[in-house]
Design a protein around this motif. Structure first.
Motif, PDB file in Angstrom:
ATOM      1  N   UNK A   1       0.845  -1.187   0.000  1.00  0.00           N
ATOM      2  CA  UNK A   1       0.000   0.000   0.000  1.00  0.00           C
ATOM      3  C   UNK A   1       0.884   1.242   0.000  1.00  0.00           C
ATOM      4  N   UNK A   2       0.594   2.166  -0.898  1.00  0.00           N
ATOM      5  CA  UNK A   2       1.383   3.386  -0.995  1.00  0.00           C
ATOM      6  C   UNK A   2       0.455   4.543  -1.343  1.00  0.00           C
ATOM      7  N   UNK A   3       0.814   5.726  -0.921  1.00  0.00           N
ATOM      8  CA  UNK A   3       0.013   6.901  -1.259  1.00  0.00           C
ATOM      9  C   UNK A   3       0.322   7.359  -2.675  1.00  0.00           C
ATOM     10  N   UNK A   4      -0.635   8.042  -3.258  1.00  0.00           N
ATOM     11  CA  UNK A   4      -0.441   8.593  -4.591  1.00  0.00           C
ATOM     12  C   UNK A   4       0.802   9.483  -4.598  1.00  0.00           C
TER      13      UNK A   4
ATOM     14  N   UNK B   1      -3.562  -6.486 -13.443  1.00  0.00           N
ATOM     15  CA  UNK B   1      -4.978  -6.794 -13.641  1.00  0.00           C
ATOM     16  C   UNK B   1      -5.795  -6.290 -12.465  1.00  0.00           C
ATOM     17  N   UNK B   2      -6.928  -5.680 -12.785  1.00  0.00           N
ATOM     18  CA  UNK B   2      -7.897  -5.262 -11.777  1.00  0.00           C
ATOM     19  C   UNK B   2      -9.174  -6.062 -11.990  1.00  0.00           C
TER      20      UNK B   2
ATOM     21  N   UNK C   1      -0.162   6.403  -9.198  1.00  0.00           N
ATOM     22  CA  UNK C   1      -1.503   6.980  -9.236  1.00  0.00           C
ATOM     23  C   UNK C   1      -2.510   5.927  -8.756  1.00  0.00           C
ATOM     24  N   UNK C   2      -3.656   6.378  -8.272  1.00  0.00           N
ATOM     25  CA  UNK C   2      -4.669   5.390  -7.847  1.00  0.00           C
ATOM     26  C   UNK C   2      -5.022   4.397  -8.953  1.00  0.00           C
ATOM     27  N   UNK C   3      -4.962   4.837 -10.189  1.00  0.00           N
ATOM     28  CA  UNK C   3      -5.294   3.932 -11.301  1.00  0.00           C
ATOM     29  C   UNK C   3      -4.221   2.883 -11.556  1.00  0.00           C
ATOM     30  N   UNK C   4      -3.100   2.970 -10.865  1.00  0.00           N
ATOM     31  CA  UNK C   4      -2.082   1.917 -10.945  1.00  0.00           C
ATOM     32  C   UNK C   4      -2.404   0.754 -10.016  1.00  0.00           C
ATOM     33  N   UNK C   5      -3.422   0.920  -9.191  1.00  0.00           N
ATOM     34  CA  UNK C   5      -3.832  -0.144  -8.282  1.00  0.00           C
ATOM     35  C   UNK C   5      -4.225  -1.378  -9.067  1.00  0.00           C
ATOM     36  N   UNK C   6      -3.613  -2.510  -8.728  1.00  0.00           N
ATOM     37  CA  UNK C   6      -3.849  -3.752  -9.457  1.00  0.00           C
ATOM     38  C   UNK C   6      -3.036  -4.868  -8.821  1.00  0.00           C
ATOM     39  N   UNK C   7      -3.282  -6.079  -9.273  1.00  0.00           N
ATOM     40  CA  UNK C   7      -2.374  -7.184  -8.992  1.00  0.00           C
ATOM     41  C   UNK C   7      -1.380  -7.226 -10.141  1.00  0.00           C
ATOM     42  N   UNK C   8      -0.111  -7.201  -9.798  1.00  0.00           N
ATOM     43  CA  UNK C   8       0.947  -7.185 -10.800  1.00  0.00           C
ATOM     44  C   UNK C   8       1.535  -8.588 -10.939  1.00  0.00           C
TER      45      UNK C   8
ATOM     46  N   UNK D   1      -0.689  -4.335  -5.557  1.00  0.00           N
ATOM     47  CA  UNK D   1      -0.279  -2.940  -5.359  1.00  0.00           C
ATOM     48  C   UNK D   1      -1.539  -2.101  -5.188  1.00  0.00           C
ATOM     49  N   UNK D   2      -1.588  -1.354  -4.096  1.00  0.00           N
ATOM     50  CA  UNK D   2      -2.722  -0.472  -3.842  1.00  0.00           C
ATOM     51  C   UNK D   2      -2.202   0.947  -3.648  1.00  0.00           C
ATOM     52  N   UNK D   3      -2.724   1.859  -4.463  1.00  0.00           N
ATOM     53  CA  UNK D   3      -2.317   3.257  -4.383  1.00  0.00           C
ATOM     54  C   UNK D   3      -3.504   4.062  -3.875  1.00  0.00           C
ATOM     55  N   UNK D   4      -3.342   4.661  -2.723  1.00  0.00           N
ATOM     56  CA  UNK D   4      -4.432   5.440  -2.133  1.00  0.00           C
ATOM     57  C   UNK D   4      -4.345   6.902  -2.563  1.00  0.00           C
ATOM     58  N   UNK D   5      -5.486   7.523  -2.680  1.00  0.00           N
ATOM     59  CA  UNK D   5      -5.528   8.930  -3.123  1.00  0.00           C
ATOM     60  C   UNK D   5      -5.467   9.884  -1.941  1.00  0.00           C
TER      61      UNK D   5
END
Length: 122
Positions: A11-14, A39-40, A87-94, A118-122
């Motif tokens: 988990x990481x911030x934007x 993939x989301x 960015x939040x839109x990078x949130x996905x399973x890599x 990977x989870x990107x918080x806004x």
């Protein structure tokens, strides 16, 4: 049998950064080309980046160019994906993937890892 093991998700911030790793159990002709995908839920798996062990030739999806960097460490049999300005839109399973030059001509991949989230918080 080739195994690919990803690590480094979290988990990481934007605006933050993460580095993903993909350890390859053995390098053969069938793993000459490495790739990262993501993939989301409800969406198809999306290409992110690719690299060749032999010469380091690489390519990126337009959506990550300038922010992500793919690299490889031949001594460690490991491929990395450095992700910056997340960015939040990078949130996905890599997912890490591998294929031979022959398979590349068919547009498919031979081996896949289990994925790292990977989870990107806004």
């Amino acid at each position: 049998q080739v195994q690919l093991v990803e690590s480094g998700g979290g988990l990481v911030q934007a605006g933050g950064s993460l580095r993903l790793s993909c350890a390859v159990s053995r390098r053969t002709f069938s793993t000459a080309i490495m790739g990262w995908f993501r993939q989301t839920p409800g969406k198809e798996r999306e290409f992110v980046a690719t690299i060749r062990w032999a010469d380091g030739a690489y390519d990126y999806a337009e959506s990550v160019k300038g922010r992500f960097t793919i690299s490889r460490d031949s001594a460690k049999n490991t491929v990395y994906l450095e992700m910056n300005s997340l960015k939040p839109e990078d949130t996905a399973v890599y997912y890490c993937a591998a294929r031979s030059p022959v398979t590349a001509g068919r547009g498919t991949w031979d081996y896949w890892g289990q994925g790292t989230r990977v989870t990107v918080s806004s």
